[in-house]
Design a protein around this motif. Structure first.
Motif, PDB file in Angstrom:
ATOM      1  N   MET A   1      -4.683  54.036 -79.392  1.00 23.46           N
ATOM      2  CA  MET A   1      -3.309  54.390 -79.743  1.00 23.46           C
ATOM      3  C   MET A   1      -2.776  55.385 -78.725  1.00 23.46           C
ATOM      4  N   LYS A   2      -1.694  55.046 -78.057  1.00 21.64           N
ATOM      5  CA  LYS A   2      -1.119  55.908 -77.020  1.00 21.64           C
ATOM      6  C   LYS A   2      -0.163  56.922 -77.650  1.00 21.64           C
ATOM      7  N   THR A   3      -0.332  58.172 -77.263  1.00 23.23           N
ATOM      8  CA  THR A   3       0.507  59.244 -77.800  1.00 23.23           C
ATOM      9  C   THR A   3       1.355  59.841 -76.692  1.00 23.23           C
ATOM     10  N   LEU A   4       2.655  59.950 -76.944  1.00 19.30           N
ATOM     11  CA  LEU A   4       3.584  60.611 -76.025  1.00 19.30           C
ATOM     12  C   LEU A   4       4.064  61.894 -76.679  1.00 19.30           C
ATOM     13  N   VAL A   5       3.946  63.007 -75.953  1.00 19.69           N
ATOM     14  CA  VAL A   5       4.372  64.301 -76.463  1.00 19.69           C
ATOM     15  C   VAL A   5       5.516  64.818 -75.589  1.00 19.69           C
ATOM     16  N   LEU A  20       2.417  74.092 -82.078  1.00 22.93           N
ATOM     17  CA  LEU A  20       2.232  73.012 -83.046  1.00 22.93           C
ATOM     18  C   LEU A  20       1.813  71.717 -82.348  1.00 22.93           C
ATOM     19  N   ALA A  21       2.457  71.420 -81.221  1.00 18.79           N
ATOM     20  CA  ALA A  21       2.118  70.205 -80.485  1.00 18.79           C
ATOM     21  C   ALA A  21       0.682  70.268 -79.980  1.00 18.79           C
ATOM     22  N   ASP A  22       0.273  71.430 -79.477  1.00 12.45           N
ATOM     23  CA  ASP A  22      -1.108  71.591 -79.000  1.00 12.45           C
ATOM     24  C   ASP A  22      -2.101  71.382 -80.140  1.00 12.45           C
ATOM     25  N   HIS A  23      -1.738  71.863 -81.323  1.00 18.88           N
ATOM     26  CA  HIS A  23      -2.631  71.705 -82.478  1.00 18.88           C
ATOM     27  C   HIS A  23      -2.777  70.221 -82.833  1.00 18.88           C
ATOM     28  N   LEU A  24      -1.670  69.498 -82.819  1.00 14.75           N
ATOM     29  CA  LEU A  24      -1.730  68.069 -83.121  1.00 14.75           C
ATOM     30  C   LEU A  24      -2.547  67.326 -82.065  1.00 14.75           C
ATOM     31  N   ILE A  25      -2.328  67.679 -80.799  1.00 20.30           N
ATOM     32  CA  ILE A  25      -3.090  67.043 -79.717  1.00 20.30           C
ATOM     33  C   ILE A  25      -4.583  67.288 -79.906  1.00 20.30           C
ATOM     34  N   ASN A  26      -4.941  68.506 -80.254  1.00 20.94           N
ATOM     35  CA  ASN A  26      -6.351  68.832 -80.454  1.00 20.94           C
ATOM     36  C   ASN A  26      -6.951  68.043 -81.615  1.00 20.94           C
ATOM     37  N   ARG A  27      -6.160  67.804 -82.658  1.00 21.30           N
ATOM     38  CA  ARG A  27      -6.639  67.000 -83.791  1.00 21.30           C
ATOM     39  C   ARG A  27      -6.955  65.573 -83.338  1.00 21.30           C
ATOM     40  N   VAL A  28      -6.111  65.034 -82.483  1.00 23.39           N
ATOM     41  CA  VAL A  28      -6.330  63.677 -81.988  1.00 23.39           C
ATOM     42  C   VAL A  28      -7.554  63.644 -81.074  1.00 23.39           C
ATOM     43  N   LYS A  29      -7.642  64.611 -80.147  1.00 24.06           N
ATOM     44  CA  LYS A  29      -8.759  64.630 -79.199  1.00 24.06           C
ATOM     45  C   LYS A  29     -10.098  64.888 -79.879  1.00 24.06           C
ATOM     46  N   ALA A  30     -10.066  65.607 -80.991  1.00 24.53           N
ATOM     47  CA  ALA A  30     -11.315  65.916 -81.684  1.00 24.53           C
ATOM     48  C   ALA A  30     -12.021  64.652 -82.148  1.00 24.53           C
ATOM     49  N   SER A  31     -11.249  63.640 -82.506  1.00 25.30           N
ATOM     50  CA  SER A  31     -11.850  62.393 -82.971  1.00 25.30           C
ATOM     51  C   SER A  31     -12.078  61.417 -81.833  1.00 25.30           C
ATOM     52  N   PRO A  33     -12.059  61.909 -77.691  1.00 28.63           N
ATOM     53  CA  PRO A  33     -11.810  62.651 -76.450  1.00 28.63           C
ATOM     54  C   PRO A  33     -11.128  61.827 -75.362  1.00 28.63           C
ATOM     55  N   ALA A  34     -11.246  60.514 -75.457  1.00 34.52           N
ATOM     56  CA  ALA A  34     -10.645  59.642 -74.444  1.00 34.52           C
ATOM     57  C   ALA A  34      -9.274  59.128 -74.867  1.00 34.52           C
ATOM     58  N   ALA A  35      -8.711  59.691 -75.933  1.00 34.07           N
ATOM     59  CA  ALA A  35      -7.405  59.230 -76.416  1.00 34.07           C
ATOM     60  C   ALA A  35      -6.355  59.341 -75.317  1.00 34.07           C
ATOM     61  N   ALA A 202     -11.044  61.868 -91.385  1.00 32.23           N
ATOM     62  CA  ALA A 202     -11.473  60.537 -91.796  1.00 32.23           C
ATOM     63  C   ALA A 202     -10.577  59.439 -91.247  1.00 32.23           C
ATOM     64  N   GLN A 203      -9.334  59.793 -90.877  1.00 27.02           N
ATOM     65  CA  GLN A 203      -8.385  58.794 -90.415  1.00 27.02           C
ATOM     66  C   GLN A 203      -8.167  58.856 -88.920  1.00 27.02           C
ATOM     67  N   GLN A 204      -8.645  59.890 -88.275  1.00 26.42           N
ATOM     68  CA  GLN A 204      -8.306  60.055 -86.868  1.00 26.42           C
ATOM     69  C   GLN A 204      -8.822  58.933 -86.000  1.00 26.42           C
ATOM     70  N   ASP A 205     -10.039  58.401 -86.308  1.00 26.00           N
ATOM     71  CA  ASP A 205     -10.576  57.340 -85.471  1.00 26.00           C
ATOM     72  C   ASP A 205      -9.642  56.137 -85.454  1.00 26.00           C
ATOM     73  N   SER A 206      -9.108  55.757 -86.606  1.00 31.62           N
ATOM     74  CA  SER A 206      -8.210  54.605 -86.667  1.00 31.62           C
ATOM     75  C   SER A 206      -6.888  54.903 -85.988  1.00 31.62           C
ATOM     76  N   LEU A 207      -6.402  56.151 -86.122  1.00 28.99           N
ATOM     77  CA  LEU A 207      -5.124  56.493 -85.498  1.00 28.99           C
ATOM     78  C   LEU A 207      -5.235  56.567 -83.992  1.00 28.99           C
ATOM     79  N   ALA A 208      -6.370  56.970 -83.488  1.00 27.94           N
ATOM     80  CA  ALA A 208      -6.520  57.150 -82.041  1.00 27.94           C
ATOM     81  C   ALA A 208      -7.104  55.930 -81.359  1.00 27.94           C
ATOM     82  N   ALA A 209      -7.431  54.893 -82.107  1.00 25.16           N
ATOM     83  CA  ALA A 209      -8.076  53.717 -81.514  1.00 25.16           C
ATOM     84  C   ALA A 209      -7.133  52.988 -80.575  1.00 25.16           C
TER      85      ALA A 209
END
Length: 209
Positions: A1-5, A20-31, A33-35, A202-209
């Motif tokens: 899943m491609k994310t544009l900030v 806030l944006a950095d926090h969201l980015i970190n949540r995505v990268k935590a699940s 790292p190659a997002a 629990a949902q990050q893997d599916s969101l970042a796939a």
């Protein structure tokens, strides 16, 4: 899943909306790292103000544009292309004088292009063409106005984004940033908690796939 900030604060690393944006980015990268995450900071590197020259360039046939007009259109095309390419879009928007920064309004004006990001049906009904996006609008303001008539920015952004086809939009606000340290910390913590709730591990893997 491609994310544009899209960052739009003029305060750089001191920006609450960027935090806030950095926090969201970190949540995505935590699940994952190659997002795939692309960040455009229009506060640090503003796009050209949408003026008569810009409008003229967009309405001039491609084969009749001069060099300056072609450059303006190419920039607008690039903004639209990265928006269309993204699956998740994050707009980090501070509140300045009851509304969005001028550079973010100009950004939206560059995006709103008839036949490209919206069109009118034969019945004259507008149809947004930027569809299927998961959108987060992360806002920060000095006072507290969420859900009140004083919040003039949220209704506008909701309408504008829907006009372009973005209807899956979640607004998250960090309020009270200028109301003292306690209020600021509380407002930021609450906003981050909302991000965490929307992007649980629990949902990050599916969101970042």
């Amino acid at each position: 899943m491609k994310t544009l900030v899209i960052l739009s604060s003029i305060l750089g690393d001191r920006s609450n909306s960027k935090q806030l944006a950095d926090h969201l980015i970190n949540r995505v990268k935590a699940s994952n790292p190659a997002a795939a995450i692309k960040v455009r900071d229009i506060g640090a590197q503003p796009i050209p103000y949408f003026d008569g020259n810009t409008a003229g360039a967009l309405f001039t046939p491609a084969d009749a544009r001069n060099v300056d007009q072609q450059r303006l259109v190419e920039m607008s095309d690039a903004l639209v292309a990265e928006l269309m390419d993204a699956d998740r879009i994050v707009f980090a928007v501070p509140v300045y004088n009851f509304n969005m920064p001028a550079q973010f309004k100009s950004y939206l004006d560059h995006l709103a292009r008839a036949g490209v990001t919206f069109r009118y049906t034969p019945e004259g009904v507008p149809e947004g063409l930027v569809k299927g996006k998961q959108v987060f609008v992360l806002t920060a303001r000095g006072g507290k106005a969420e859900g009140t008539p004083s919040d003039t920015m949220t209704p506008y952004l909701r309408q504008m984004l829907a006009f372009l086809g973005m209807t899956d939009v979640t607004f998250i606000a960090a309020e009270g940033m200028a109301m003292g340290e306690v209020a600021a910390l509380e407002g930021m913590a609450q906003a981050k908690q909302r991000i965490d709730a929307l992007l649980p591990a629990a949902q990050q893997d599916s969101l970042a796939a």
